[in-house]
Design a protein around this motif. Structure first.
Motif, PDB file in Angstrom:
ATOM      1  N   LYS A  83       8.985 -13.793  -0.221  1.00  0.00           N
ATOM      2  CA  LYS A  83       8.121 -12.473  -0.064  1.00  0.00           C
ATOM      3  C   LYS A  83       7.803 -11.989  -1.516  1.00  0.00           C
ATOM      4  N   ALA A  84       6.680 -11.381  -1.488  1.00  0.00           N
ATOM      5  CA  ALA A  84       6.240 -10.860  -2.636  1.00  0.00           C
ATOM      6  C   ALA A  84       6.059  -9.222  -2.554  1.00  0.00           C
ATOM      7  N   PHE A  85       6.695  -8.414  -3.358  1.00  0.00           N
ATOM      8  CA  PHE A  85       6.518  -6.969  -3.160  1.00  0.00           C
ATOM      9  C   PHE A  85       5.770  -6.422  -4.298  1.00  0.00           C
ATOM     10  N   HIS A  86       4.744  -5.519  -3.958  1.00  0.00           N
ATOM     11  CA  HIS A  86       3.765  -5.152  -4.908  1.00  0.00           C
ATOM     12  C   HIS A  86       3.734  -3.719  -5.078  1.00  0.00           C
ATOM     13  N   ASN A  87       3.962  -3.194  -6.378  1.00  0.00           N
ATOM     14  CA  ASN A  87       3.826  -2.134  -6.616  1.00  0.00           C
ATOM     15  C   ASN A  87       4.800  -1.024  -6.127  1.00  0.00           C
ATOM     16  N   LEU A  88       6.094  -1.309  -6.005  1.00  0.00           N
ATOM     17  CA  LEU A  88       7.194  -0.472  -5.371  1.00  0.00           C
ATOM     18  C   LEU A  88       7.589   0.325  -6.370  1.00  0.00           C
ATOM     19  N   LYS A  89       7.765   1.851  -5.516  1.00  0.00           N
ATOM     20  CA  LYS A  89       8.407   2.943  -6.383  1.00  0.00           C
ATOM     21  C   LYS A  89       9.779   2.702  -7.090  1.00  0.00           C
ATOM     22  N   SER A  90      10.145   3.506  -7.923  1.00  0.00           N
ATOM     23  CA  SER A  90      11.493   3.187  -8.542  1.00  0.00           C
ATOM     24  C   SER A  90      12.597   3.235  -7.549  1.00  0.00           C
ATOM     25  N   SER A  91      12.596   4.100  -6.474  1.00  0.00           N
ATOM     26  CA  SER A  91      13.453   4.231  -5.467  1.00  0.00           C
ATOM     27  C   SER A  91      13.536   3.033  -4.722  1.00  0.00           C
ATOM     28  N   GLU A  92      12.423   2.681  -4.419  1.00  0.00           N
ATOM     29  CA  GLU A  92      12.155   1.297  -3.706  1.00  0.00           C
ATOM     30  C   GLU A  92      12.893  -0.211  -4.682  1.00  0.00           C
TER      31      GLU A  92
END
Length: 470
Positions: A83-92
């Motif tokens: 998986k590649a996570f894109h532009n997560l928020k700080s909480s995420e």
């Protein structure tokens, strides 16, 4: 590489398809029964069923699964394993295990393509070898984290950045450095800056590629030509080193877009913006000055549009672009008494003092101690052109009176005086400072020819003699 990625995606899809087919077979009606539980309206022709069986069904996109992002990462040498996570928020990011790392400083910096000091050299072969190891490492982890941002708060002259990391903690750290920018701005940029972070790579990586032995904390490696920056180990926790290398990477892009990247700070007094060139030790010793600076960090973009900080400031609600400066101040340090406490500079004198960055017998060209691919002489020419075009007054402040340093309150008062008081023109006093300037300027090849094009000002030989040290 694309063929390998396609095979990987097709293989995953086929495995998923086989699983679905097996489940469907288990739920299918038993042929031994005298009747079927399947409605006729769900029946399909044999030919259509055969066609569907030949099709490849890709798994649906979702959190961590984006084929467009995967292709883009493949173009940067990273093949997503899971998986590649894109532009997560700080909480995420925190939900994915990100933690605030202990701050580090002084980690080694290696730069290919730097014309000024502040970094060690790295060859093209060494960087290529390191990049291969880093991309292979990031491709081996199950989760890749991608963050898009910008260097420069204004979209007029910013530089887009894509960060590819094996660690959510690294992105949590950089989220306080880079400006937010629409993901489309980065994905549609033909050549954004690319930052690779390999926090869990082997500590011996630097030694393997021939960069020598590094501490377990990590190091930086940048290639200006490739617009690529690598952070190994805990380098992301060295905020100053991160900003220095990012600024060096962004400088050519900002310059090409019409901005002048400068090692300066600025403050706002009333409706006026004041540009301040000063060494870090002076800033750190003046808490009163720190309180009125827009940012304690050095680094801004000066352009015909105004002033924009390179990195995030303490006021997140502040404007992205500040107005054109009402004055430019060069804080110098001279205990010999040759420099007056405060004086007004002509545009030509301002360019000379900027280029010299004189500090009590030593010269810090363009007031910059970090790596930079831009020649200080070119920056001086650009600054001279802009302050002349915009008619921005410039001033020199000597922060030392003999062995006594100017206090923070005194410096603030002097800075603000440039906005309201009529100050005397620059005139050096007794001392050997003229010889020091001549010696420094003689080492700037092509300096004379570069400034002769500005016909409003005297030639260099006259300027050295009559303007800075008359």
């Amino acid at each position: 590489m694309r063929n390998a990625l396609l095979k990987h995606l097709i293989g995953s899809a086929l495995n998923c398809t086989r699983s679905r087919c097996a489940a469907a077979a288990a739920a299918a009606p038993n042929p031994s029964l005298p009747f079927s539980l399947t409605s006729k309206r769900h029946a399909v022709s044999a030919s259509l069923a055969d066609e569907e069986a030949d099709e490849v069904v890709f798994p649906r996109e979702g959190p961590g699964v984006s084929y467009g992002l995967n292709w883009a990462l493949a173009g940067r040498g990273v093949i997503v394993k899971d998986k590649a996570f894109h532009n997560l928020k700080s909480s995420e990011l925190q939900k994915n295990g990100a933690i605030t790392s202990e701050r580090l400083s002084g980690l080694p910096i290696h730069v290919r393509g730097s014309t000024t000091g502040g970094a060690s050299e790295i060859s093209k072969a060494q960087f290529s070898k390191l990049l291969k190891q880093v991309t292979t490492h990031i491709s081996s982890v199950s989760k890749v984290f991608v963050q898009d941002g910008a260097i420069g708060s204004s979209s007029q002259c910013d530089a887009h950045v894509r960060v590819i990391s094996d660690s959510p903690s690294a992105l949590l750290s950089l989220s306080n450095v880079l400006w937010r920018t629409p993901a489309r701005a980065v994905s549609h940029d033909s050549c954004p800056l690319t930052v690779y972070i390999a926090s869990s790579i082997s500590p011996s990586t630097g030694e393997v590629v021939g960069l020598g032995t590094h501490s377990a904390s990590g190091f930086f490696a940048a290639d200006i030509e490739r617009s690529s920056l690598i952070l190994c180990g805990k380098a992301f926790a060295d905020t100053d080193g991160t900003k220095d290398t990012l600024a060096a990477m962004a400088a050519p892009v900002i310059s090409a877009r019409g901005g002048i990247p400068l090692s300066a700070r600025f403050l706002v007094s009333g409706d006026s913006v004041v540009l301040l060139f000063s060494p870090n030790d002076i800033i750190q010793s003046c808490p009163d000055l720190n309180e009125i600076l827009v940012s304690k960090d050095v680094g801004l973009i000066l352009s015909s549009y105004g002033v924009a900080p390179l990195f995030q400031t303490k006021d997140s609600a502040g404007p992205n672009l500040f107005k054109t400066p009402a004055s430019v101040i060069f804080a110098s340090s001279d205990s010999s008494g040759a420099l007056p406490p405060v004086s007004k500079l002509s545009p030509g004198q301002a360019a000379y003092h900027f280029l010299a960055g004189y500090q009590n017998g030593k010269f810090v060209p363009a007031y910059s101690r970090g790596p930079s691919p831009l020649d200080p002489l070119d920056l001086a020419k650009a600054l001279l052109s802009l302050i002349t075009e915009k008619n921005i007054p410039s001033f020199l402040i000597n922060v030392r009176d003999g062995e006594k340093h100017v206090t923070g309150k005194e410096l603030v008062k002097l800075v603000k005086s440039t906005l309201s008081e009529t100050l005397p023109p620059f005139k050096s006093k007794a001392g050997d400072i003229e010889g020091k300037y001549k010696s420094f300027l003689s080492g700037c090849r092509g300096f004379g020819n570069s400034f002769q094009d500005h016909r409003k000002y005297v030639l260099v030989s006259q300027n050295i003699k009559d303007e800075p040290h008359s």
